[in-house]
Write an enzyme that holds these catalytic residues in place. Structure first.
Site, PDB file in Angstrom:
ATOM      1  N   SER A  53      -0.552  -6.386  11.970  1.00 32.20           N
ATOM      2  CA  SER A  53       0.067  -5.218  12.599  1.00 32.20           C
ATOM      3  C   SER A  53      -0.715  -4.768  13.827  1.00 32.20           C
ATOM      4  CB  SER A  53       0.150  -4.066  11.606  1.00 32.20           C
ATOM      5  OG  SER A  53      -1.154  -3.700  11.199  1.00 32.20           O
ATOM      6  N   ASP A  54      -1.984  -5.176  13.917  1.00 34.74           N
ATOM      7  CA  ASP A  54      -2.770  -4.814  15.092  1.00 34.74           C
ATOM      8  C   ASP A  54      -3.844  -5.874  15.333  1.00 34.74           C
ATOM      9  OD1 ASP A  54      -3.378  -2.872  12.654  1.00 34.74           O
ATOM     10  OD2 ASP A  54      -5.285  -3.369  13.574  1.00 34.74           O
ATOM     11  N   ARG A 114      -0.366  -8.679  -3.373  1.00 27.09           N
ATOM     12  CA  ARG A 114      -0.415  -7.592  -2.391  1.00 27.09           C
ATOM     13  C   ARG A 114       0.417  -7.996  -1.184  1.00 27.09           C
ATOM     14  NH1 ARG A 114      -2.042  -3.888   1.004  1.00 27.09           N
ATOM     15  NH2 ARG A 114      -3.277  -4.415   2.835  1.00 27.09           N
ATOM     16  N   ILE A 115       1.236  -7.073  -0.706  1.00 27.37           N
ATOM     17  CA  ILE A 115       1.958  -7.280   0.546  1.00 27.37           C
ATOM     18  C   ILE A 115       1.558  -6.119   1.452  1.00 27.37           C
ATOM     19  CG2 ILE A 115       3.892  -8.737  -0.214  1.00 27.37           C
ATOM     20  CD1 ILE A 115       5.502  -6.275  -0.827  1.00 27.37           C
ATOM     21  N   ARG A 138       2.293  11.071  -8.867  1.00 32.44           N
ATOM     22  CA  ARG A 138       1.602  11.251  -7.585  1.00 32.44           C
ATOM     23  C   ARG A 138       2.376  10.682  -6.395  1.00 32.44           C
ATOM     24  NH1 ARG A 138      -4.478  12.108  -8.020  1.00 32.44           N
ATOM     25  NH2 ARG A 138      -4.697  12.705 -10.185  1.00 32.44           N
ATOM     26  N   MET A 177      -7.768  -3.478   3.556  1.00 28.58           N
ATOM     27  CA  MET A 177      -8.611  -2.607   2.746  1.00 28.58           C
ATOM     28  C   MET A 177      -8.433  -2.737   1.222  1.00 28.58           C
ATOM     29  SD  MET A 177      -8.605   0.805   5.167  1.00 28.58           S
ATOM     30  CE  MET A 177      -9.954   1.537   4.265  1.00 28.58           C
ATOM     31  N   GLU A 178      -7.784  -3.806   0.743  1.00 24.16           N
ATOM     32  CA  GLU A 178      -7.485  -3.858  -0.702  1.00 24.16           C
ATOM     33  C   GLU A 178      -7.713  -5.201  -1.399  1.00 24.16           C
ATOM     34  OE1 GLU A 178      -5.192  -2.683   1.553  1.00 24.16           O
ATOM     35  OE2 GLU A 178      -5.380  -0.543   1.174  1.00 24.16           O
ATOM     36  N   GLY A 209       0.826  -1.209   0.000  1.00 25.91           N
ATOM     37  CA  GLY A 209       0.000   0.000   0.000  1.00 25.91           C
ATOM     38  C   GLY A 209       0.857   1.254   0.000  1.00 25.91           C
ATOM     39  N   SER A 259      -0.436  -4.904   5.575  1.00 24.50           N
ATOM     40  CA  SER A 259      -0.728  -5.205   6.971  1.00 24.50           C
ATOM     41  C   SER A 259      -2.231  -5.421   7.144  1.00 24.50           C
ATOM     42  CB  SER A 259      -0.236  -4.077   7.870  1.00 24.50           C
ATOM     43  OG  SER A 259      -0.898  -2.896   7.515  1.00 24.50           O
ATOM     44  N   ARG A 273       7.330   1.816   1.248  1.00 24.98           N
ATOM     45  CA  ARG A 273       7.604   0.392   1.423  1.00 24.98           C
ATOM     46  C   ARG A 273       8.035  -0.228   0.094  1.00 24.98           C
ATOM     47  NH1 ARG A 273       4.855  -1.535   6.333  1.00 24.98           N
ATOM     48  NH2 ARG A 273       6.303  -0.598   7.817  1.00 24.98           N
ATOM     49  N   GLU A 300     -17.320   2.060  12.168  1.00 20.56           N
ATOM     50  CA  GLU A 300     -18.412   2.406  13.100  1.00 20.56           C
ATOM     51  C   GLU A 300     -19.406   1.253  13.210  1.00 20.56           C
ATOM     52  OE1 GLU A 300     -18.674   5.200  14.850  1.00 20.56           O
ATOM     53  OE2 GLU A 300     -17.039   6.340  13.953  1.00 20.56           O
ATOM     54  N   ARG A 319       7.574  -3.463  12.621  1.00 20.16           N
ATOM     55  CA  ARG A 319       6.818  -3.545  11.363  1.00 20.16           C
ATOM     56  C   ARG A 319       7.746  -3.832  10.186  1.00 20.16           C
ATOM     57  NH1 ARG A 319       1.334  -0.450  11.591  1.00 20.16           N
ATOM     58  NH2 ARG A 319       1.056  -0.527  13.816  1.00 20.16           N
TER      59      ARG A 319
HETATM   60  N1  HPA Z   1      -8.497  -1.970   9.636  1.00 19.36           N
HETATM   61  C1  HPA Z   1      -8.362  -1.826   8.313  1.00 19.36           C
HETATM   62  N2  HPA Z   1      -7.214  -2.018   7.695  1.00 19.36           N
HETATM   63  C2  HPA Z   1      -6.150  -2.359   8.428  1.00 19.36           C
HETATM   64  C3  HPA Z   1      -6.220  -2.512   9.800  1.00 19.36           C
HETATM   65  C4  HPA Z   1      -7.466  -2.309  10.428  1.00 19.36           C
HETATM   66  O1  HPA Z   1      -7.592  -2.437  11.652  1.00 19.36           O
HETATM   67  N3  HPA Z   1      -4.980  -2.833  10.237  1.00 19.36           N
HETATM   68  C5  HPA Z   1      -4.179  -2.874   9.166  1.00 19.36           C
HETATM   69  N4  HPA Z   1      -4.884  -2.588   8.062  1.00 19.36           N
END
Ligand code: HPA
Length: 234
Positions: free
Chosen positions: A203-204, A87-88, A43, A180-181, A20, A90, A24, A162, A217
Site C-alpha cells: 500500500s506504500d 492474514r490479509i 469491541r 505489524m502482525e 487488520g 497491507s 475489511r 524512529e 486499495r
Molecule cells: N509500516 C508498518 N505497517 C504498515 C506500513 C508501514 O509503512 N504500511 C502498511 N502497513
C-alpha cells in the site's frame, strides 16, 4: 464465547482469514462468501462466517499490531477450533524491485519483539509460513498474473518509526516489506500445530515515498482475499 470473541466453536470455521481492519472483514465476507452470518462484534472487531465454493470460512478482524492479533489468534485456535489462519493486509515496501499493488507472501518475519518473546528467553525464534499455503498462494497469484514476491518481511511494533538506520539494514538484508502482525501469527500458529500465512498487498513504499490512493486499495485487497481463499482450499 471467549473474552474477545462472542461466538461458539460451531460458529467459527477451521479456516480463518484475518484482515487488520474489521470493516475489511465485513466487505470481504459480503463480497466473497455465501450464507454469511455475523459471528462477532465484541469491541467492534467484526467476524463473519460463510462459505466459499462450498467451503466454510470465517473472516475475523485482528486489529492493528501484534498484541491485538495475538488475542484473536490465541482465542480462535485454543477455544474456537481454527486450524488455518491467513492474514490479509497491507504493507510498506522496503525494496526498489517491489512496486505498489504487488503481492507479498511472507516466508518469515523478522521482529524486534513479539508478544511471545517472553517464552523464548535467549532464543531468537524464526517464525515461518506454512509451506503448503505459501506454495498454493504463489500458484494462485501467478495464475492471476499478479506481481508476487515471496521472502522475508519485518513485523514492526511501531507505525511511526524512529529507526531509519534499522530500516536501512533490513533493506540491505533483502527484507521485502514492513507490516505489524505476521510474526506473532506465525508464532502462535506454530505453537498449536496450525497452518499460517500472511498475504500482503503493497500500500506504500518506504524508499520511494509513494502510497496507493484509497480507491485502489479496495481492488488490491479483493485480489488478496481471492489468493488467500484459493490457497486455503487448494
Ligand atoms: N509500516 C508498518 N505497517 C504498515 C506500513 C508501514 O509503512 N504500511 C502498511 N502497513
Amino acid at each position: 464465547m471467549t473474552i474477545h470473541i462472542g461466538a461458539e466453536p460451531q460458529d467459527i470455521a477451521e479456516t480463518v482469514l484475518m484482515p487488520g481492519d474489521p470493516y475489511r472483514a465485513r466487505w470481504a465476507a459480503e463480497t466473497f462468501l455465501e450464507d454469511v452470518k455475523l459471528v462477532n462484534e465484541v469491541r467492534g472487531m467484526l467476524g463473519y462466517t460463510g462459505t466459499w465454493k462450498g467451503n466454510r470460512v470465517t473472516i475475523q478482524g485482528s486489529g492493528m499490531g501484534m498484541p491485538s492479533l495475538s488475542i484473536y489468534a490465541n482465542e480462535l485456535i485454543r477455544d474456537l477450533g481454527a486450524k488455518t489462519l491467513i492474514r490479509i493486509g497491507s504493507c510498506g515496501a522496503m525494496q526498489e524491485a517491489v512496486q505498489l499493488r504487488d503481492v507479498i507472501l511472507a516466508m518469515t518475519a523478522s521482529t524486534i519483539s513479539t508478544p511471545s518473546k517472553g517464552f523464548f528467553k535467549e532464543l531468537n525464534f524464526a517464525p515461518c509460513a506454512d509451506y503448503g499455503l505459501l506454495q498454493a498462494a504463489w500458484a494462485s497469484a501467478q495464475a492471476k498474473g499478479t506481481r508476487v514476491h515471496a521472502g522475508g518481511i519485518y513485523s514492526a511494533d511501531v507505525f511511526y518509526d524512529e529507526r531509519p538506520d534499522l530500516n536501512e539494514q533490513m533493506t540491505r538484508h533483502g527484507i521485502l516489506a514492513v507490516e505489524m502482525e505476521a510474526a506473532e501469527l506465525y508464532t502462535v500458529a506454530a505453537r498449536y500445530g496450525c497452518r499460517a500465512l500472511a498475504v500482503l498487498t503493497v500500500s506504500d513504499h518506504l524508499l520511494r515515498h509513494e502510497a496507493l490512493p484509497s480507491a485502489d486499495r479496495q481492488s488490491s485487497f479483493g485480489e488478496m482475499v481471492e489468493i488467500a481463499l484459493e490457497a486455503a482450499f487448494a
